[in-house]
Design a protein around this motif. Sequence first.
Motif, PDB file in Angstrom:
ATOM      1  N   ALA A   2     -65.387  71.066 -55.957  1.00 10.81           N
ATOM      2  CA  ALA A   2     -66.687  71.705 -55.744  1.00 10.81           C
ATOM      3  C   ALA A   2     -67.179  72.299 -57.050  1.00 10.81           C
ATOM      4  O   ALA A   2     -68.349  72.224 -57.392  1.00 10.81           O
ATOM      5  CB  ALA A   2     -66.574  72.775 -54.671  1.00 10.81           C
ATOM      6  N   SER A   3     -66.239  72.868 -57.804  1.00 12.31           N
ATOM      7  CA  SER A   3     -66.637  73.486 -59.051  1.00 12.31           C
ATOM      8  C   SER A   3     -67.121  72.440 -60.056  1.00 12.31           C
ATOM      9  O   SER A   3     -68.016  72.692 -60.842  1.00 12.31           O
ATOM     10  CB  SER A   3     -65.455  74.262 -59.635  1.00 12.31           C
ATOM     11  OG  SER A   3     -64.410  73.370 -59.908  1.00 12.31           O
ATOM     12  N   PHE A   4     -66.530  71.234 -59.940  1.00 12.37           N
ATOM     13  CA  PHE A   4     -66.970  70.182 -60.854  1.00 12.37           C
ATOM     14  C   PHE A   4     -68.401  69.762 -60.515  1.00 12.37           C
ATOM     15  O   PHE A   4     -69.235  69.585 -61.403  1.00 12.37           O
ATOM     16  CB  PHE A   4     -66.028  68.974 -60.759  1.00 12.37           C
ATOM     17  CG  PHE A   4     -66.335  67.899 -61.762  1.00 12.37           C
ATOM     18  CD1 PHE A   4     -66.100  68.116 -63.114  1.00 12.37           C
ATOM     19  CD2 PHE A   4     -66.874  66.691 -61.368  1.00 12.37           C
ATOM     20  CE1 PHE A   4     -66.377  67.137 -64.047  1.00 12.37           C
ATOM     21  CE2 PHE A   4     -67.164  65.710 -62.296  1.00 12.37           C
ATOM     22  CZ  PHE A   4     -66.902  65.932 -63.636  1.00 12.37           C
ATOM     23  N   ALA A   5     -68.665  69.668 -59.198  1.00  9.30           N
ATOM     24  CA  ALA A   5     -70.018  69.328 -58.765  1.00  9.30           C
ATOM     25  C   ALA A   5     -70.981  70.434 -59.197  1.00  9.30           C
ATOM     26  O   ALA A   5     -72.084  70.166 -59.680  1.00  9.30           O
ATOM     27  CB  ALA A   5     -70.056  69.152 -57.248  1.00  9.30           C
ATOM     28  N   GLN A   6     -70.529  71.694 -59.033  1.00  5.76           N
ATOM     29  CA  GLN A   6     -71.367  72.818 -59.424  1.00  5.76           C
ATOM     30  C   GLN A   6     -71.633  72.794 -60.920  1.00  5.76           C
ATOM     31  O   GLN A   6     -72.743  73.033 -61.380  1.00  5.76           O
ATOM     32  CB  GLN A   6     -70.654  74.130 -59.028  1.00  5.76           C
ATOM     33  CG  GLN A   6     -71.520  75.354 -59.175  1.00  5.76           C
ATOM     34  CD  GLN A   6     -72.790  75.231 -58.332  1.00  5.76           C
ATOM     35  OE1 GLN A   6     -72.735  74.951 -57.138  1.00  5.76           O
ATOM     36  NE2 GLN A   6     -73.941  75.426 -58.960  1.00  5.76           N
ATOM     37  N   GLY A   8     -71.729  70.187 -62.731  1.00  2.00           N
ATOM     38  CA  GLY A   8     -72.741  69.154 -62.941  1.00  2.00           C
ATOM     39  C   GLY A   8     -74.134  69.661 -62.625  1.00  2.00           C
ATOM     40  O   GLY A   8     -75.086  69.420 -63.376  1.00  2.00           O
ATOM     41  N   ASN A   9     -74.228  70.397 -61.514  1.00  2.00           N
ATOM     42  CA  ASN A   9     -75.529  70.951 -61.136  1.00  2.00           C
ATOM     43  C   ASN A   9     -76.060  71.871 -62.217  1.00  2.00           C
ATOM     44  O   ASN A   9     -77.229  71.822 -62.590  1.00  2.00           O
ATOM     45  CB  ASN A   9     -75.406  71.745 -59.835  1.00  2.00           C
ATOM     46  CG  ASN A   9     -75.010  70.852 -58.682  1.00  2.00           C
ATOM     47  OD1 ASN A   9     -75.167  69.639 -58.754  1.00  2.00           O
ATOM     48  ND2 ASN A   9     -74.463  71.466 -57.648  1.00  2.00           N
TER      49      ASN A   9
END
Lengths: 385, 668
Positions: A2-6, A8-9
């Motif tokens: 999730a932190s990786f997606a965050q 990216g965001n």
Amino acid sequence: MASFAQFGNDLFTGRRQINFIGRRRTWYLLTGILLIIAAVGIFGRGLNFSLEFEGGSHISVANIQNTKNFDSRAHNAVKSAVGSADNLQVTKAGATTVTIESKKLGKGTSADTDKVAEALAKEFHVKQSSVSTDFIGPSWGSSVTHKAIQALIVFLLLLALLLSVYFRTWTMAAAALVALVHDLFFTVGIYALTGIEISPATMIGFLTILGYSIYDTVVVFDKVRENTDEAIRDGNRTYAQAANYAVNQTLVRSINTSVVALLPITAIMVVGIVFLGPGTLLDLAVALFFGIAVGTYSSIFIATPLLTSLRHREANIKELDRRALAYQTSQASVLARTGTREQHTPGESSSGVIEPERAKAAKAAAATKVRHREIHPLAKRDDND
Amino acid sequence: MATRARRSTAGKPRQILTILLLLIVAVYAGIAGTAAWGSPKGQWTPLLGLDLEGGRQITLQPIVGKGEQVNAGQVEQAVNIIRNRVNGNGVSEAEVSTLNKKLIQVSLPGNPSEQTLKSLAQSSELSFRPVISSQQVAAPTPQGATPTPSGSASPSSSPTSGSASKSPASKSPASKSPASKSPASKSPASKSPASKSTSGANDILPQAFRADTQKPTSPSSKASSPAGSSSSATPKPSPAPAPDRQLPGAQPQPANGSDDAWAKFPVDSIWIQNGLAQSGDTYQDLFQAFPCTQAQAPKGKPAVEWREIAARAPHSQPDVGCGDGYKYLMGPVEVEGKHLTDAGYGNQTNQQGVATNQVEVTLSLDSTGAKEFADVTKRLTPYGEGNPKNQFAITVDGKVVSAPGSRSVITDGKASITGNFTESSAKTLANQLKFGALPFSFKELTSNQVSPEVGTDQLQKGILAGLAGLLLVVLYSLLQYRALGFVTVASLIVAGVLSYGLVTLLGFTSGFRLTMAGVTGLIVSIGITADSFIVYFERVRDEVRSGRPLRAAVQTGWGRARRTIIVSDAVNFLAAAVLYVLSEDNVKAFAFTLGLSTLVDIAVVMMFTHPVLTLLSQTKFFGSGHKWSGFDPDRLGAAGVTYAGRGRVTIADRKAAAGSTAAEGGQA
């Protein structure tokens, strides 16, 4: 994850930015040092070319039931077949395979190599069909190398043309090519420094790196172009900021694609090392592994910074930078008045992105200011009446 | 507006998917077709390269004298010659190709014998044989020109094939008794039995007389030529002279190479051993049976096999060969190709030394060759134009490349062939003469014997590596893209199915073989193919982050991603194409698979991934941005942006959100 997606965001929206372009001098210095090391490796230590380039014989005996004392047994078999067993390299690859390499078996003819193969089959009690032989004449490698270099030059020329047409600027083509040459040089440097053998399959790998590395750079440049076109239109970001924003926005993609490309290659490497030993599969995979890793680095740390440096002095880019700085200065003063100074994000200076909330606030503040000015004192008095 | 857009996007993707499905079905139907009716039969698995299938691969390097250069034309010619030899050896699926324009690579499946390998590297043979009789088998090519009257001073001969449509000459009364025939041939004994016969002026007998003197049949005629002529005339290691051995005493002994008596001779043992003739067959029988084209060949005996044996027939024996639509029965070799020093072509010059429009092919012979040639032409010229015996056949590896008639005695070793040559046909013939006899033999530069077991092992491990890599890619994309990862998996499967089909089909249509490098190329392409999905998905996500609803995000994201995917694939394809064109061997195979998988990648992204994603974006699960769909606007941080835009989210809320994510980031 999730932190990786965050992550990216945040990179995308500009809340979190890494200053790739601004610190480009640091990357240049780092790359320069790495390239010097690579050069020392290539020209100092030299490259370790495989048998295919020097000439010699390579025999591999598969399906051996009993590999006990394989070294001395192989030596004896070779000696009985062609008289001498000098300069012999005997290694065990996997559990049941023994390979024998020599610069010269017997008189150095292919017939002698076949003789040795027969003797080895007898010695290790395997069928003749389990023995692979490879006899290479000494001039083989030079013609392969020659061809590869020729292919490289033609490819670079065509690529320069294609990229210049696609991006409509020679600077992008030039930066991409520099990154490409860097990848190749650095990868070859790794081979020189580690002493890993270079086989024809490795050469194929090197050539494939070209396509892959440029793929990566093209994806980043595509975003750079999109962002810089927008910047030139709106005049709110300098070229460097727009480019930096692009690198940040494509960073997650770069990481994802590199990981996805490296996964099958890693699988090949593991299978190659554990089960097969040196061969086409392993040699290619190792070359691609280094190449793709280096290619990802260069597309981020070299290609785009270099592009910025190249375009830096262009008149319209200078003009854009002046406009953008003026815009940002005025915006900063507006922002200061809205009292949101403490939310200042790194993206603001490095990529010229302002968080949407702050942008909104700034816009509102600017609008009030303008409206304030627009209302004429006389009109106000009329209002009051 | 929205409904219209929805209708169009719902209709189009289905159509595209149907087209893709039809494409795949077409590819596999093609494979099924080749497997069922193909000749040779196609198969359901790709053809494997030597390194996977096992076999011998040798690289041959021409051996040339000091200061000599081998040019590309010579190598090309050598490839053709070697290819004929390999095929003649009955090795199916052998491949011969040039390597770097200088080397020749031969791939033979299985474990070929040392003799086979040796025979490949030998230099090729060109030889001159006198024609005994000829037979038209097909329309002659333009090169087989009608004879032109000799007006030139230079000794010239012209292809008389146009006039040679006679029945087999052995049946014609043209034959003479050996005794009366005193051949001019003084060629060394090693050349032909005729050389042993007495020589003298080539008194040609009048036609009428010829008609009277029938074929030699009596034993006396045998006596007239040395009894041991055949044995002494066969100094080549052919064990025993076939004629004597098979029909002792019953054979007429030919006096020279053009003698019809040869037709009655029993064929050499080489023909019998290879099952092309029966014991007791004469050369006349062989001449009748010899197929010039595959269509004429009896079952199980390809025409090329006949030619191969013809190429290996002893020099001292007659031979049969085809060329220019004619079939020739030829006497023993009278001039060996090694005496041919040069061949060229150009416009003939007349007596005044002025170039005429007549194109000629010239040949030069060394002193021995010149002498032999003089002797033969002395014998052949008097037969006169129109008589097959007037012709002197030039054979290369069992094929008659030209059979010019002899118009005058050539003593200086400089012959010229004229006829209705065009510039290019003259060039072809000159090249055949010049390179037909390979001026070089070869040495083995590399020799690589791959055991089928090792190859199979490599392939299995390669496939294992591919599957492991695929699994990793699948896991990673599921982790990164949640349900969207399944689209990646499905796309990769479609790409795999398409690639497999194409590689298999290309194996049939173009003889494409999958080597280890090719397998590696396919595995590497998993990553490259997945890359374009990532570019696409990330673009769509960017659009979602910008606050677009998924359905619109897919379309705008695609518009931008498509450009990137096309240009990056174009670059990759360029790399593959350059490698393919400029390299050889293994690199070529690798480049081919790389190029192929790039095209497959484009096809799959355009025709599968995008339509599928378009359809999925219309489902509730994806369209509403379900938590596991990979397009969850909250997870992508889009909600914040969107709502902030509408002013519902305060800066304090954003701060809190930022703080929590930062903490999360710190933990990770």
